[in-house]
Design an enzyme around this catalytic site. Structure first.
Site, PDB file in Angstrom:
ATOM      1  N   ASP A 156      14.372 -33.424  17.423  1.00 33.27           N
ATOM      2  CA  ASP A 156      13.019 -32.985  17.801  1.00 33.27           C
ATOM      3  C   ASP A 156      12.831 -31.490  17.566  1.00 33.27           C
ATOM      4  O   ASP A 156      11.843 -30.924  18.006  1.00 33.27           O
ATOM      5  CB  ASP A 156      12.749 -33.311  19.266  1.00 33.27           C
ATOM      6  CG  ASP A 156      13.597 -32.486  20.195  1.00 33.27           C
ATOM      7  OD1 ASP A 156      14.663 -31.997  19.763  1.00 33.27           O
ATOM      8  OD2 ASP A 156      13.185 -32.310  21.357  1.00 33.27           O
ATOM      9  N   LYS A 168      18.966 -20.324  30.587  1.00 32.44           N
ATOM     10  CA  LYS A 168      17.687 -19.703  30.954  1.00 32.44           C
ATOM     11  C   LYS A 168      17.856 -18.399  31.761  1.00 32.44           C
ATOM     12  O   LYS A 168      17.399 -18.292  32.900  1.00 32.44           O
ATOM     13  CB  LYS A 168      16.825 -20.699  31.745  1.00 32.44           C
ATOM     14  CG  LYS A 168      16.606 -21.990  30.968  1.00 32.44           C
ATOM     15  CD  LYS A 168      15.520 -22.837  31.571  1.00 32.44           C
ATOM     16  CE  LYS A 168      15.194 -23.989  30.663  1.00 32.44           C
ATOM     17  NZ  LYS A 168      15.666 -25.265  30.959  1.00 32.44           N
ATOM     18  N   ASP A 211      11.181 -25.162  18.060  1.00 30.29           N
ATOM     19  CA  ASP A 211      11.250 -26.331  18.932  1.00 30.29           C
ATOM     20  C   ASP A 211       9.828 -26.845  19.158  1.00 30.29           C
ATOM     21  O   ASP A 211       8.959 -26.096  19.574  1.00 30.29           O
ATOM     22  CB  ASP A 211      11.927 -25.854  20.222  1.00 30.29           C
ATOM     23  CG  ASP A 211      11.705 -26.750  21.401  1.00 30.29           C
ATOM     24  OD1 ASP A 211      11.374 -27.915  21.203  1.00 30.29           O
ATOM     25  OD2 ASP A 211      11.880 -26.261  22.538  1.00 30.29           O
TER      26      ASP A 211
END
Ligand code: GTP
Length: 347
Positions: A106, A157, A217
């Site tokens: 993806d 993150k 992405d």
């Protein structure tokens, strides 16, 4: 070398487009991304694929079959439930007895494979993770490398100022079969959050290598649209089908364009499309095959998938309409996202 394509995520951030469709099957420039990916990797010398999927896996099987139509061999690794990125690799173990490649299907990534494969061969590691550099790594898994490009740690993150680098996991790995020993069977396992950190903790050599080539992405509607504008403005080298009839405007075969229609580039229109009189298409418009656009329509910053229709006198901006959707007359639509077959009638 076999390539395992991870295509079994739920694509929650791209809903409702992904309610009945695996995210990698979302079209980019009027062709499923997964088709672009397979043909791109084929042209880099990869011709054996295993597709690991679960959510709407029939859509993928029906489209690609055994892969012969695309000049490759495709096998399928079915999953009975969500297994996570490493769980899906473990589940496909019977197909992967030698060194193999894993690709998140993806991510719109057009890597140059040769330097990655050569690096893996020379480093002798158990795993090589392709890395990409981003301006703001705070929503990704960031890596810290030593001088020999061995990965010292991952930080999930991090706050921007605390990120150890701007290098993030690009979602493409070259793995030795030994990695399978470190993935527990029968439960959901994440390769990013569990398997790679375990390998590093056990002092197994996991390397990172920067991947050249376009990387983006497609996880959210905004990002999905941005990829299209990158294609249309030549920042992404994916092919645009059709004739370029004016700079930045591509028209497919058998299109019928009414009188007084204005195209504001960039615009990509598929095959067998009708556009009614005095419509304004663009800037930033992608229209799929077999679509019908009425007259006096304004369509901008938006993507329309195949076999969809828009009636007369409608303005559409910042929107994505999936396959076989329909918008009825006389309204202004902004930020509309329609799932397949959805019909929006006049209130
Ligand atoms: P979101 O729900 O929007 O976060 O998307 P996602 O879960 O589909 O994507 P995510 O970024 O979490 O997954 C990275 C890649 O791994 C994508 O190519 C997914 O299709 C794939 N993936 C995630 N979970 C699974 C799984 O359980 N099985 C398989 N086969 N692939 C998976």
């Amino acid at each position: 070398m076999k390539t395992l394509l991870l295509a079994g995520g739920l694509g929650t951030r791209l809903r409702p487009l992904t309610e009945n469709l695996p995210k990698p099957m979302a079209p980019i420039a009027n062709r499923p991304w997964l088709e672009h990916l397979i043909t791109y990797l084929r042209d880099q010398g990869i011709n054996q694929f295993v597709i690991a999927s679960h959510h709407c896996s029939d859509v993928i099987k029906n489209y690609f079959g055994d892969g012969k139509r695309f000049g490759v061999d495709i096998e399928y690794s079915d999953e009975t439930h969500q297994m996570g990125t490493a769980g899906a690799i473990k589940n496909a173990e019977r197909f992967l007895k030698e060194r193999f490649l894993v690709v998140n299907a993806d991510i719109v990534h057009l890597p140059n494979l040769i330097p990655l494969l050569e690096f893996h061969e020379q480093s002798g590691g158990i795993a090589t993770i392709a890395l990409t550099e981003v301006d703001d790594p705070s929503s990704y898994g960031v890596v810290q490398l030593d001088d020999s490009s061995r990965i010292l740690r991952f930080v999930e993150k991090p706050r921007r100022e605390e990120a150890p680098s701007n290098l993030i996991n690009a979602g493409l790995y070259i793995l030795e079969p030994e990695v399978m020993r470190y993935i527990p069977a029968g439960r959901e396992v994440s390769i990013e959050r569990e398997t790679f950190p375990t390998l590093i903790q056990k002092s197994k050599s996991v390397y990172g290598k920067i991947s050249s080539g376009y990387w983006f992405d497609m996880g959210t509607p905004e990002r999905y649209r941005k990829i299209h504008w990158d294609v249309l403005e030549n920042r992404n080298p994916l092919p645009t089908r059709g004739n370029q009839v004016q700079p930045g405007v591509w028209l497919g075969k058998d299109t019928k364009i009414g009188s007084g229609v204005r195209f504001i580039p960039p615009v990509l229109i598929g095959d067998n499309v009708e556009v009614g009189d005095q419509s304004v298409i663009g800037p930033f418009a992608v229209i799929g095959d077999h679509c019908r656009i009425g007259s006096k329509v304004h369509f901008s910053n938006s993507i329309l998938w195949d076999q969809s229709s828009i009636s007369d006198n409608i303005r559409v901006n910042n929107s994505i309409m999936a396959y076989k959707t329909f918008l009825n007359e006389g309204k202004v639509y902004d930020n509309l996202i329609l799932n397949q077959y959805e019909r929006v009638m006049q209130a």
